[in-house]
Write a protein that holds these residues in place. Structure first.
Motif, PDB file in Angstrom:
ATOM      1  N   GLY A 135      -3.489   6.353  15.326  1.00  0.00           N
ATOM      2  CA  GLY A 135      -3.491   6.065  13.899  1.00  0.00           C
ATOM      3  C   GLY A 135      -3.797   4.621  13.555  1.00  0.00           C
ATOM      4  N   TYR A 136      -4.005   3.773  14.581  1.00  0.00           N
ATOM      5  CA  TYR A 136      -4.448   2.401  14.314  1.00  0.00           C
ATOM      6  C   TYR A 136      -5.838   2.157  14.872  1.00  0.00           C
ATOM      7  N   ALA A 162      -5.594  10.795  10.582  1.00  0.00           N
ATOM      8  CA  ALA A 162      -5.328  10.791   9.136  1.00  0.00           C
ATOM      9  C   ALA A 162      -4.067   9.998   8.820  1.00  0.00           C
ATOM     10  N   HIS A 163      -4.008   8.783   9.343  1.00  0.00           N
ATOM     11  CA  HIS A 163      -2.884   7.879   9.064  1.00  0.00           C
ATOM     12  C   HIS A 163      -3.121   7.216   7.707  1.00  0.00           C
ATOM     13  N   VAL A 164      -4.264   6.568   7.562  1.00  0.00           N
ATOM     14  CA  VAL A 164      -4.741   6.102   6.248  1.00  0.00           C
ATOM     15  C   VAL A 164      -6.253   6.293   6.220  1.00  0.00           C
ATOM     16  N   VAL A 165      -6.812   6.263   5.008  1.00  0.00           N
ATOM     17  CA  VAL A 165      -8.269   6.195   4.867  1.00  0.00           C
ATOM     18  C   VAL A 165      -8.667   4.756   5.177  1.00  0.00           C
ATOM     19  N   PRO A 166      -9.470   4.536   6.227  1.00  0.00           N
ATOM     20  CA  PRO A 166      -9.768   3.141   6.588  1.00  0.00           C
ATOM     21  C   PRO A 166     -10.607   2.461   5.517  1.00  0.00           C
ATOM     22  N   VAL A 203      -0.516  14.118   9.751  1.00  0.00           N
ATOM     23  CA  VAL A 203      -1.233  13.547   8.599  1.00  0.00           C
ATOM     24  C   VAL A 203      -0.227  12.878   7.669  1.00  0.00           C
ATOM     25  N   PHE A 204      -0.633  11.747   7.090  1.00  0.00           N
ATOM     26  CA  PHE A 204       0.198  11.033   6.101  1.00  0.00           C
ATOM     27  C   PHE A 204      -0.179  11.587   4.726  1.00  0.00           C
ATOM     28  N   CYS A 205       0.573  12.615   4.296  1.00  0.00           N
ATOM     29  CA  CYS A 205       0.326  13.286   3.013  1.00  0.00           C
ATOM     30  C   CYS A 205       1.186  12.615   1.958  1.00  0.00           C
ATOM     31  N   GLU A 206       0.569  11.842   1.081  1.00  0.00           N
ATOM     32  CA  GLU A 206       1.355  11.009   0.174  1.00  0.00           C
ATOM     33  C   GLU A 206       0.540  10.650  -1.072  1.00  0.00           C
ATOM     34  N   HIS A 211      -3.948   4.867  -0.088  1.00  0.00           N
ATOM     35  CA  HIS A 211      -4.426   4.787   1.292  1.00  0.00           C
ATOM     36  C   HIS A 211      -4.210   6.096   2.045  1.00  0.00           C
ATOM     37  N   ALA A 212      -3.321   6.952   1.554  1.00  0.00           N
ATOM     38  CA  ALA A 212      -2.936   8.156   2.281  1.00  0.00           C
ATOM     39  C   ALA A 212      -3.728   9.363   1.785  1.00  0.00           C
ATOM     40  N   PHE A 213      -3.278  10.570   2.130  1.00  0.00           N
ATOM     41  CA  PHE A 213      -4.059  11.776   1.922  1.00  0.00           C
ATOM     42  C   PHE A 213      -3.383  12.712   0.922  1.00  0.00           C
ATOM     43  N   THR A 214      -4.227  13.368   0.117  1.00  0.00           N
ATOM     44  CA  THR A 214      -3.723  14.322  -0.871  1.00  0.00           C
ATOM     45  C   THR A 214      -3.332  15.623  -0.184  1.00  0.00           C
TER      46      THR A 214
END
Lengths: 405, 405
Positions: A135-136, A162-166, A203-206, A211-214
């Motif tokens: 994720g990094y 899918a940690h953040v959208v880079p 996945v970071f759903c937030e 920066h995160a995912f829907t």
């Protein structure tokens, strides 16, 4: 096959009791290990003979802690970001980009050495199983590299492209970016390169972080991962109420992690899915981001399966200490000391769909946590004091045993 | 006289800067010790030669922590009381009686061994000076014994016969007891037997606990102690608003400890007495008793002198960890990481009226705290992780140096 008898256990927490007594404590106990597994547990007076003998001199022995949520493959330092947040700056997930840049720039050997040092630090505090996420990297090559290195040192490896959208996809000011292209990358070539090295997809759903995912992006990531043979985990409901918990339950994820903000419907959904989906609480994050703590006692009362983990990462919680997490869960989340220990061992093992760890019964791994104290109560009673250490008996492939007491 | 050069200090926190920069940080620094004292500090590039050399490989180095409030001479176990309190039982100081009974029953050797183990545990976490109170004996013989044993192992010894009114004087149900007789004992024969072993006298002044002492009782204890040549400390304002702070300021006590509940008048009094009386905050107690935290940032802004200490004791905080206290002060009390470090070193030294500890400048003791981290920020950034250890250079009588890194 050589066997070892552990004697002098003042209090043995087995986490293998019946539902009315989940902690399953045996006083004045002994344990026999053979071939890396527990071969016998019971009262010291009935202990069988063994080839070798370790005397823990009245100490309490628990299952080694299972840290089911960590992000240990990273380079760079974000201490200044922490200090700024303590001075009032809000957290929205954006700082992850700092770690991404440093991690991409690091060599394989640097990342391997950093990861190994962090795992050693965890073992010195009583943890014997560690889940490690990527994720990094956030490129095909960098994500696959992180997982390959993690797989050298732990069995529990999670693909978190899918940690953040880079930033190169998120777009700068005035740009709408191309988030869809990044989700396509994660669910396509990145997944293909990463799946062979991983057991899990996460996945970071937030919706509260740009920066995160829907919900729909997260669903795409999870279903693609499942189709590639991976089991599911979700980062959900960290920064506010959101769809993460419901999505995790719907898709049968093994764990939904954070659960800082839960509606009554979320609690009901988790209770209904208690056999499948564990709510993994990460109180070190609430501590390190000055966020409100979720009510773990309410979750247990509702019938939810609860786990505790560190989320050790350079941004929101750079603590590797399961004893600290246990002390916070008692002080801030309403768990009893015993409930917190259970969540940090058997609960976390369940969130990894493992029955061979997190408990000490015949056939389980001989992964012990030994306390410089007579009782598991001291993990919260003696908050902040390093009283726990791991003791892994027997050889098991890549993982060498730590030194005894 | 042999000298030692410490090199490779990535960040040296001296706590010897000017008022605008109390932390006094030097990057890429070195330090020379001679005869147990600091003989030189400065940039590594200008370091003089020395007989021996210790390389700390880029680590941060701080003054060793000064733990100016602890109760380490006790026997018995009160973990179950802690668990009960976490389940909702209130704290009123009554549990101290359990430790009194166990301590009276213990032999000198048992108490000495328990104290030594606790001091070793503290040193392993970066603490190099520890104040130790009596207060679990509460007879002439048992108080004098506790102080005599403490004096063998630390320079900072405090007579706390006025910890609580022991049960044999407090009276049971239906009895008014004879508190006055106990105060007479404390200020008479007990003080006479104890003063030769102690530097300080202390009292638990707390109208909210029937076990503790009123303002007038506390005044009698403190003035008698002062007349016997002891310096003054006060436990005050722990369980609610009360007279402890005002009494401490009025009598010129070096420290008033807890300060959980402060009125604006209390803050004004402390600010006015900042040269004399330090407000010593004990956030481990608020953590372990689920009490509200005082606002340390407000105290600093008002000009109050602030210290941090553990209050390590078997009832209200069985943590010996100054790093844990620092992390709590940042999370819960509004201090910056640097302010918390200063309070745990120079601030605590001031509360003990000491200028030779809590700072690293020419002439101060060469008592170091070495971090497995590049910066003091990591003490709060890495909450719960045992990254600090002490390094005491040179021989100083009874206190042998700890092993190097």
């Amino acid at each position: 096959m050589s066997s070892t008898l552990v004697t002098g256990i003042g209090e043995l927490v087995t986490c293998a009791g019946d539902p009315a007594d989940p902690l399953g404590v045996i006083h004045d106990a002994a344990l026999v290990e053979e071939g890396g597994e527990v071969a016998w547990v019971g009262p010291a007076s009935q202990a069988p003979a063994a080839d070798e003998r370790v005397d823990v001199e009245g100490r309490a022995v628990l299952p080694g802690f299972v840290d089911s949520h960590s992000h240990l493959v990273f380079a760079g330092d974000r201490a200044a970001e922490f200090a700024a947040r303590m001075a009032g700056e809000p957290y929205d997930g954006g700082g992850i980009g700092v770690s991404v840049a440093a991690t991409r720039a690091a060599s394989d050997d640097e990342l391997r050495s950093l990861l190994a040092a962090r795992l050693t630090e965890m073992r010195a505090q009583g943890t014997t199983t560690v889940e490690v996420k990527s994720g990094y990297g956030l490129t095909v090559e960098d994500e696959a590299r992180a997982l390959r290195i993690a797989r050298e040192l732990t069995d529990e490896v999670t693909f978190l492209g899918a940690h953040v959208v880079p930033s190169e996809y998120a777009g700068g000011p005035g740009s709408c970016g191309d988030r869809a292209a990044y989700v396509s990358l994660v669910t396509g070539p990145m997944l293909e390169a990463c799946a062979p090295h991983a057991r899990w997809v996460d996945v970071f759903c937030e919706p509260h972080s740009a920066h995160a995912f829907t919900q729909e992006e997260a669903r795409a990531v999870l279903t693609a991962g499942r189709d590639a043979g991976l089991l599911l985990r979700v980062h959900g409901n960290q920064l506010g109420h959101g769809p993460g918990v419901q999505l995790a339950v719907e898709l049968g994820a093994a764990s939904v992690d954070h659960c800082t903000y839960l509606s009554d419907a979320d609690v009901d959904a988790l209770a209904g899915a208690a056999d499948t989906t564990v709510a993994t609480l990460l109180p070190g994050v609430e501590f390190s981001t000055r966020s409100p703590y979720p009510d773990a006692a309410k979750l247990l009362a509702a019938g939810v399966s609860v786990a505790l983990a560190t989320d050790c990462n350079p941004g929101t919680c750079y603590s590797s200490s399961m004893p600290f997490v246990i002390a916070l869960a008692v002080r801030e989340m309403g768990l009893t000391p015993g409930q917190a220990v259970h969540a940090a061992t058997a609960g976390s093992a369940k969130s990894l769909r493992r029955e061979d760890i997190g408990r000490l019964a015949v056939g389980s791994r001989a992964d012990l946590c030994v306390l410089d104290a007579p009782s598991h109560l001291h993990l919260s009673y003696r908050a902040g004091v390093p009283i726990a250490r791991s003791l892994r008996l027997g050889e098991r492939g890549a993982t060498s045993p730590d030194s005894g007491p």
